[in-house]
Design a protein around this motif. Structure first.
Motif, PDB file in Angstrom:
ATOM      1  N   PHE A   1       0.863  -1.180   0.000  1.00 27.96           N
ATOM      2  CA  PHE A   1       0.000   0.000   0.000  1.00 27.96           C
ATOM      3  C   PHE A   1       0.899   1.229   0.000  1.00 27.96           C
ATOM      4  N   PRO A   2       0.502   2.276  -0.687  1.00 25.60           N
ATOM      5  CA  PRO A   2       1.347   3.488  -0.674  1.00 25.60           C
ATOM      6  C   PRO A   2       1.249   4.230   0.656  1.00 25.60           C
ATOM      7  N   LYS A   3       1.616   3.511   1.711  1.00 22.58           N
ATOM      8  CA  LYS A   3       1.600   4.088   3.059  1.00 22.58           C
ATOM      9  C   LYS A   3       2.951   3.759   3.701  1.00 22.58           C
TER      10      LYS A   3
ATOM     11  N   LEU B   1     -10.801   6.675 -10.072  1.00 24.50           N
ATOM     12  CA  LEU B   1     -10.860   5.357  -9.426  1.00 24.50           C
ATOM     13  C   LEU B   1     -10.223   4.300 -10.312  1.00 24.50           C
ATOM     14  N   LYS B   2     -10.468   4.439 -11.624  1.00 22.64           N
ATOM     15  CA  LYS B   2      -9.902   3.467 -12.558  1.00 22.64           C
ATOM     16  C   LYS B   2      -8.382   3.518 -12.554  1.00 22.64           C
TER      17      LYS B   2
ATOM     18  N   HIS C   1      -8.372   2.143   0.968  1.00 24.71           N
ATOM     19  CA  HIS C   1      -7.243   2.227   0.031  1.00 24.71           C
ATOM     20  C   HIS C   1      -7.572   2.930  -1.274  1.00 24.71           C
ATOM     21  N   VAL C   2      -8.600   2.445  -1.973  1.00 26.18           N
ATOM     22  CA  VAL C   2      -8.840   2.958  -3.322  1.00 26.18           C
ATOM     23  C   VAL C   2      -9.276   4.421  -3.287  1.00 26.18           C
ATOM     24  N   LEU C   3     -10.267   4.705  -2.446  1.00 25.30           N
ATOM     25  CA  LEU C   3     -10.815   6.065  -2.438  1.00 25.30           C
ATOM     26  C   LEU C   3      -9.770   7.110  -2.022  1.00 25.30           C
ATOM     27  N   PRO C   4      -8.996   6.853  -0.946  1.00 26.68           N
ATOM     28  CA  PRO C   4      -7.970   7.859  -0.614  1.00 26.68           C
ATOM     29  C   PRO C   4      -6.980   8.083  -1.738  1.00 26.68           C
ATOM     30  N   LEU C   5      -6.640   7.011  -2.459  1.00 25.07           N
ATOM     31  CA  LEU C   5      -5.681   7.175  -3.547  1.00 25.07           C
ATOM     32  C   LEU C   5      -6.302   7.916  -4.723  1.00 25.07           C
ATOM     33  N   ALA C   6      -7.617   7.739  -4.898  1.00 27.16           N
ATOM     34  CA  ALA C   6      -8.282   8.431  -6.004  1.00 27.16           C
ATOM     35  C   ALA C   6      -8.676   9.843  -5.595  1.00 27.16           C
TER      36      ALA C   6
ATOM     37  N   PHE D   1      -0.273  15.783  -4.896  1.00 32.19           N
ATOM     38  CA  PHE D   1      -0.733  14.444  -4.549  1.00 32.19           C
ATOM     39  C   PHE D   1      -0.728  13.463  -5.707  1.00 32.19           C
ATOM     40  N   GLU D   2      -0.401  13.965  -6.903  1.00 30.90           N
ATOM     41  CA  GLU D   2      -0.471  13.036  -8.018  1.00 30.90           C
ATOM     42  C   GLU D   2       0.520  11.905  -7.812  1.00 30.90           C
ATOM     43  N   ARG D   3       0.043  10.703  -8.130  1.00 34.91           N
ATOM     44  CA  ARG D   3       0.840   9.524  -7.912  1.00 34.91           C
ATOM     45  C   ARG D   3       1.089   8.866  -9.246  1.00 34.91           C
ATOM     46  N   ARG D   4       2.299   8.431  -9.431  1.00 34.28           N
ATOM     47  CA  ARG D   4       2.557   7.649 -10.649  1.00 34.28           C
ATOM     48  C   ARG D   4       2.803   6.213 -10.226  1.00 34.28           C
ATOM     49  N   TRP D   5       2.221   5.299 -10.985  1.00 37.12           N
ATOM     50  CA  TRP D   5       2.344   3.880 -10.586  1.00 37.12           C
ATOM     51  C   TRP D   5       3.386   3.179 -11.422  1.00 37.12           C
TER      52      TRP D   5
END
Lengths: 276, 526
Positions: free
Chosen positions: A121-123, B403-404, B428-433, B522-526
């Motif tokens: 997880f990104p934590k 979300l996608k 997890h998903v919602l905070p990241l989105a 906050f942008e995240r790159r995967w």
């Protein structure tokens, strides 16, 4: 959850192998006639496979042979794929875990999983490990949780490397460390079975060796099922190997036997590199 | 076959093909650059034209009037309660007019001049003073300075926007002779050469129309209108001040391009204004009332406060409704909904909804919220509801995209340690989105902020003189104010409209700035 392996009734063991060594006492999980369908397409045909406790079972086979699909049946991850349908019985502790009455959430707390690509997880490192115990209410206090995090990291062989920076983001770790963190995260919920889906495919040889050592260490406590594309890895870490081809379980047995003296022609062709 | 001795790097055919490919490459780059250049040019043209317009509305002229607050005038018997004083426009205005008449005594006797003089200030401009006195009766009887905006047309004249005008400095006037009445003959050797040649040049250009243009001669607070001019002398009708002031002075001549009959300000009014300016009673100040006043029929008194508050209230209602509903809808559709025909139809229709013209939403709002539910007209509540419907598809689409973009491995990781579906989404998903979702929400809100059509249909185009205090009060919004001001006839509304456009653009820039900030941080790159 704390039940030990010895409590499982030996009667469920069909005793497929006559000359099993001592450690392969009886199956921890007993799969009977598993069929998996993606929509109309059948991916797995009538697979019956006992999975012994406190040992490593390797699933090998060419891409698309259904080994990952089979692995995901064991903790019902296939439930998350809408078109996927799993038929057959998977017996664990005398219960069919493939039954709708069994809550997959509870099952997954007993059957942990490590994925192909490290997916922390990104934590923070600490939050990664403590997430599982927290949602399952395993820790009574903060100290308890700290202890669990340390124990899990120790078992995953990561404690020495990260003990000073538990609050650092997990993404700052190297690939191998991330994968060990994922193993620690799986261990933290105190599972009995750990499923590993090609855990080393995204890692370099050094990190791979480290994970393999770890798997060897973990098998003293857990029942491990590992999917791998690397024949050498299967030979190195597993005690039993099952060879899948086109959704069919072609052959299974002692790893030594499979690699030195396969009964089936297809197995031999595959492990000698003639196809796959 | 090609000549082998040339070698593979010297192959003529291959080199020709390569040149062609290079040329295509260069052409494409040029097309791209010119497209960007065109877009930039269009944008800067827009910004400059609006900015230049708005800049002239950023300041305006105010006049100081020293008056004694005579209780007999502003609070006569029977009309002396604070409430009545605060609304006694006539009383306060007569004080100001008296002050003007004292300044320009010539206008006192003539009814027409007297009326023209009164027009220098709008009657309603005394209202703030009236309220101040009503709140603080001890001011009664004291001498105070009322500062009030100059008439909007004179304001435009001073800003040079009312009429083209040529201004020249003349030579020294030696003698001033009185002719009949208020007519004087000024003379000086070659004193009027500049204006004389200017008039000749003008005559060459526009013909005899030049005779209808006004030439005003000014020195200090004195202004006269030239009726006849030669190189050495000029005949003037004195408009204001003292003709003897011209003696020994080097006056300024103004050739005003638009004839008096075709402008809103008379030569006489211009003369007074120039005199007031010379007395130091007119000053150009920042046009703060644009932000602190509500709408008015007089441009010099009008402000956008009611519209700003109305827009904010509307945005609150919109955000309050559209953001949570949009997020929940997208989370459900993206994470929980079964993939089947019904979901597919819903998804297609949400996408279609985003393309529905906003006026249709306005009609819907008028029919449903006003007609069926009987909510109040012109209210930010209804405006917010309609804009919420309008932005909902935008927010849902953006949130689903966010979300996608969260990789499935995160969901698998959460499920793998035994999190329930909902835990995996909400932990997890919602905070990241989140940043992506908020970006979408703010962009949707920015779109809603600029919407005019739906608000027109639910009556938010009303003239609102009071700042709305709640979402059910009558209100208007910034884009609607722009629309209604731009349809006003008077010239002075033009820069005012541009100024409100700039205010609206500021809001949008701030909102977009927040989006950029969110992305950066906050942008995240995967």
């Amino acid at each position: 959850m704390e039940s030990t392996v010895t409590s499982a009734p030996p009667a469920t063991s069909p005793g497929t192998q006559a000359n099993e060594p001592e450690r392969l006492t009886f199956p921890r999980i007993e799969c009977r006639d598993i069929n998996v369908f993606y929509g109309d397409k059948q991916a797995i045909f009538d697979i019956s496979l006992p999975i012994p406790d406190r040992s490593v079972t390797a699933l090998i086979g060419p891409s698309g042979c259904g080994k990952s699909t089979f692995l995901r049946c064991l903790n019902r991850m296939n439930d998350t794929i809408e078109s996927c349908r799993v038929e057959g019985q998977i017996i664990m502790d005398g219960e069919n875990i493939n039954d709708a009455a069994i809550d997959p959430v509870l099952l997954r707390s007993r059957v942990g999983m490590v994925f192909q690509k490290p997916n922390p997880f990104p934590k923070s490192i600490y939050d990664n490990i403590s997430y599982g115990p927290r949602i399952h209410g395993l820790a009574a206090s903060r100290e308890d949780l700290d202890g669990m995090v340390e124990k899990s990291l120790r078992r995953a062989g990561l404690w020495e490397e990260v003990k000073d920076r538990l609050t650092a983001p997990a993404n700052s770790l190297s690939g191998g460390q991330q994968q060990r963190l994922c193993i620690a995260r799986a261990i933290a919920v105190q599972p009995e079975v750990i499923l590993m889906d090609e855990p080393c495919s995204a890692l370099d040889p050094v990190a791979t060796a480290r994970i393999e050592e770890l798997i060897d260490e973990l098998r003293k406590r857990y029942c491990i099922v590992i999917v791998t594309h690397s024949m050498q890895q299967a030979a190195r870490v597993s005690q039993r190997t099952a060879f899948f081809h086109l959704g069919i379980l072609v052959e299974m047995g002692e790893t030594d036997q499979i690699f030195t003296n396969p009964r089936e022609r297809r197995t031999e062709d595959y492990i000698t590199g003639r196809f796959g | 076959m090609t000549n082998l001795s040339a070698g593979p790097f010297r192959n003529e055919k291959a080199l020709a093909r390569l040149r062609k490919r290079r040329a295509a490459d260069t052409r494409f780059r040029l097309y791209g650059l010119s497209a960007i250049g065109f877009a930039l040019a269009a944008l800067s043209l827009l910004v400059f034209s609006i900015g230049a317009q708005a800049l002239s509305a950023a300041t305006y002229h105010v006049v100081k009037y020293d008056v004694v607050l005579d209780a007999a005038v502003i609070a006569p018997k029977g009309k002396d309660t604070p409430d009545q004083i605060s609304r006694n426009v006539d009383g306060f205005y007569s004080l100001v007019r008296e002050n003007l008449k004292d300044t320009f005594p010539d206008a006192r006797d003539d009814r027409r001049s007297s009326r023209e003089l009164g027009e220098l200030m709008t009657r309603l401009a005394v209202l703030p003073t009236a309220r101040k006195v009503a709140d603080n009766p001890t001011l009664m009887g004291q001498k105070i300075t009322i500062t009030a905006p100059l008439n909007d047309d004179l304001d435009l004249y001073l800003k040079g926007a009312a009429s083209p005008q040529k201004k020249v400095k003349l030579g020294k006037v030696v003698s001033v002779e009185a002719e009949t009445g208020r007519t004087y003959r000024l003379a000086g050797p070659a004193a009027f050469k500049v204006i004389e040649s200017l008039v000749s040049a003008e005559r060459f250009e526009v013909g005899d129309a030049v005779d209808r243009q006004s030439i005003l001669l000014t020195t200090g607070a004195t202004t006269g209108k030239i009726s006849d001019v030669t190189t050495d002398s000029a005949v003037i009708d004195l408009l204001t001040g003292n003709a003897d002031d011209f003696k020994g002075a080097t006056p300024v001549a103004r050739l005003i391009g638009i004839p008096q009959s075709e402008r809103n300000v008379t030569d006489q009014q211009i003369a007074w204004t120039l005199a007031l300016k010379d007395m130091g009673r007119i000053s150009r100040v920042p046009h703060l009332s644009l932000l602190t006043h509500t709408d008015s029929t007089y441009p010099e008194l009008a402000g956008a406060l009611a519209a700003i508050v109305g827009s904010l209230l509307t945005m609150f209602v919109t955000a309050f409704i559209a953001v949570p509903i949009g997020i929940f809808a997208s989370v459900y559709l993206e994470e929980f909904a079964p993939r089947n025909r019904v979901t597919e139809i819903i998804e297609v229709n949400i996408n279609n909804l985003a393309a529905v013209p906003s006026i249709v939403f306005g009609l819907l709002g008028a029919a449903v919220f006003l007609g069926f539910f009987g909510l109040p007209r012109s209210a930010p509540l209804v405006g917010g509801l309609v804009l919420a419907l309008l932005t909902l598809p935008t927010i849902i689409i953006a949130s689903r995209a966010a979300l996608k973009s969260v990789p499935p491995s995160i969901r698998a990781a959460a499920l793998g340690v035994g999190a329930s579906k909902m835990q995996s989404v909400f932990h997890h998903v919602l905070p990241l989105a989140g940043p992506g979702i908020f970006t979408g929400a703010i962009l949707g809100m920015a779109r809603a902020l600029g919407e005019t059509a739906p608000l027109l249909l639910i009556g938010m185009v009303a003239f609102v003189a009071d700042v709305p205090s709640g979402p059910t009060d009558e209100a208007t919004a910034l884009p609607v104010l722009i629309y209604s001001w731009s349809t006003n006839a008077e010239r002075a509304w033009e820069p005012m409209t541009a100024a409100v456009i700039v205010i609206l653009l500021m809001f949008l820039i701030v909102m977009n700035g927040i989006v950029v900030l969110l992305r950066r941080r906050f942008e995240r790159r995967w």
